[in-house]
Design a protein around this motif. Structure first.
Motif, PDB file in Angstrom:
ATOM      1  N   LEU A  81      11.076  23.703  37.251  1.00  0.00           N
ATOM      2  CA  LEU A  81      12.239  24.543  37.032  1.00  0.00           C
ATOM      3  C   LEU A  81      13.421  23.702  36.565  1.00  0.00           C
ATOM      4  CD1 LEU A  81      11.890  26.757  40.238  1.00  0.00           C
ATOM      5  CD2 LEU A  81      11.248  27.362  37.904  1.00  0.00           C
ATOM      6  N   GLY A  82      14.061  24.117  35.467  1.00  0.00           N
ATOM      7  CA  GLY A  82      15.125  23.304  34.896  1.00  0.00           C
ATOM      8  C   GLY A  82      14.570  21.987  34.410  1.00  0.00           C
ATOM      9  N   CYS A  83      13.486  22.062  33.630  1.00  0.00           N
ATOM     10  CA  CYS A  83      12.706  20.859  33.306  1.00  0.00           C
ATOM     11  C   CYS A  83      13.461  19.863  32.446  1.00  0.00           C
ATOM     12  CB  CYS A  83      11.406  21.253  32.612  1.00  0.00           C
ATOM     13  SG  CYS A  83      11.613  22.146  31.052  1.00  0.00           S
ATOM     14  N   GLY A  84      14.453  20.302  31.685  1.00  0.00           N
ATOM     15  CA  GLY A  84      15.185  19.385  30.822  1.00  0.00           C
ATOM     16  C   GLY A  84      14.376  18.968  29.610  1.00  0.00           C
ATOM     17  N   LEU A  85      14.993  18.163  28.769  1.00  0.00           N
ATOM     18  CA  LEU A  85      14.317  17.683  27.572  1.00  0.00           C
ATOM     19  C   LEU A  85      13.164  16.768  27.930  1.00  0.00           C
ATOM     20  CD1 LEU A  85      17.503  17.097  25.438  1.00  0.00           C
ATOM     21  CD2 LEU A  85      15.608  18.596  24.791  1.00  0.00           C
ATOM     22  N   PRO A  86      12.016  16.929  27.299  1.00  0.00           N
ATOM     23  CA  PRO A  86      10.876  16.051  27.591  1.00  0.00           C
ATOM     24  C   PRO A  86      11.252  14.600  27.339  1.00  0.00           C
ATOM     25  CG  PRO A  86      10.202  17.901  26.243  1.00  0.00           C
ATOM     26  CD  PRO A  86      11.696  17.924  26.272  1.00  0.00           C
ATOM     27  N   PRO A  87      10.885  13.697  28.231  1.00  0.00           N
ATOM     28  CA  PRO A  87      11.237  12.282  28.029  1.00  0.00           C
ATOM     29  C   PRO A  87      10.471  11.683  26.865  1.00  0.00           C
ATOM     30  CG  PRO A  87       9.749  12.511  29.887  1.00  0.00           C
ATOM     31  CD  PRO A  87      10.103  13.907  29.457  1.00  0.00           C
ATOM     32  N   ALA A  88      11.143  10.839  26.104  1.00  0.00           N
ATOM     33  CA  ALA A  88      10.457  10.084  25.051  1.00  0.00           C
ATOM     34  C   ALA A  88       9.526   9.084  25.701  1.00  0.00           C
ATOM     35  CB  ALA A  88      11.472   9.371  24.172  1.00  0.00           C
TER      36      ALA A  88
END
Length: 285
Positions: A81-88
């Motif tokens: 929930l509220g995962c945010g931008l996928p990490p590079a």
């Protein structure tokens, strides 16, 4: 890993204001941010030079928590929930970003299922492109505060037949007390026995002055931010008879799931707590 602004604060597709997800992306040396995001991030760093390290500590908690939940509790279903931008995958020479939830769960289970949820349209677009490529994943664009509607979404409703882990990492602080308490109560009621809820939450315990200034800076950008005390965070967990707090309990985020010298706390950088609660098998809501 971030909360979303209210729909009344930002129009879908509006890039004129700052986004929590994009501010964090800048702090984590990503590329998905705009001038207003960078401006706000630099203001935050001027107030709290340790802010970037704290954001990074919360990011690295996610894979630790997911692996413990998958391995210790045997849970195969995760809702971020509220995962945010996928990490590079690569942030610079010799600097590897934390793995996404699915990749961590896949180290333990052959066929995990992961649903990524965020209100931010840029986050959702990235999730659809970068995360839906894995079998057993889905991306849902929704405001988590509309929790009853979210839990009825087909991609989440289908999970209810088995234990499920809800991840609320750096999410509750972006909401007021009513919204935070309501979401936590709904998740506890919805969760089948054997499920878990993992949180991280920024605290005002150690540096209340700096945290108030940070909250004021976010407020000036139209973003609600509410650091809480350890007692207030424990109140949101609200462990009842059918739920239990997993070891090591509600502790500084850097301590959870690590041992030895790695667990030493530098409170200048770590202004947050982490915890996982689990619903006992056969437990009622």
């Amino acid at each position: 890993m971030t909360g979303s602004q209210p729909a009344t604060t930002r129009r879908v597709g509006d890039l004129t204001g700052s986004s929590v997800a994009r501010v964090y992306n800048f702090l984590e040396e990503g590329i998905d941010h705009y001038p207003r995001d960078r401006e706000l991030a630099r203001q935050l760093l001027a107030t709290a030079p340790w802010w970037r390290q704290m954001v990074g500590t919360d990011s690295w908690y996610r894979p630790r928590a997911v692996e413990v939940i998958a391995r210790t509790l045997g849970i195969t279903q995760f809702v971020d929930l509220g995962c945010g931008l996928p990490p590079a995958r690569q942030r610079g020479p010799h600097r590897i970003a934390p793995q996404p939830v699915y990749e961590v769960a896949r180290r333990v289970h052959d066929t995990p299922r992961v649903v990524y949820v965020d209100h931010d349209w840029t986050v959702h677009a990235h999730a659809k492109v970068m995360l839906d490529k894995y079998a057993g994943t889905a991306a849902v664009r929704a405001d988590v505060r509309e929790i009853d509607e979210l839990l009825d979404h087909p991609d989440i409703g289908c999970l209810r037949g088995a234990p499920t882990a809800f991840l609320l990492h750096d999410l509750l602080a972006w909401w007021d007390d009513e919204a935070a308490g309501r979401v936590m109560a709904a998740l506890r009621e919805w969760s089948p026995p054997g499920s878990a809820i993992s949180i991280t939450h920024v605290t005002s315990d150690r540096m209340p002055g700096a945290m108030k200034e940070l909250a004021d800076q976010y407020a000036a950008a139209g973003i609600h931010y509410q650091p809480r005390s350890m007692q207030e965070i424990a109140g949101l967990l609200d462990v009842a008879a059918s739920w239990e707090l997993l070891e090591p309990g509600l502790v500084p985020t850097s301590q959870w799931g690590v041992t030895g010298t790695a667990a030493v706390v530098d409170w200048q950088h770590i202004q947050s707590y982490a915890a996982v609660i689990a619903k006992r098998a056969g437990g009622a809501a």
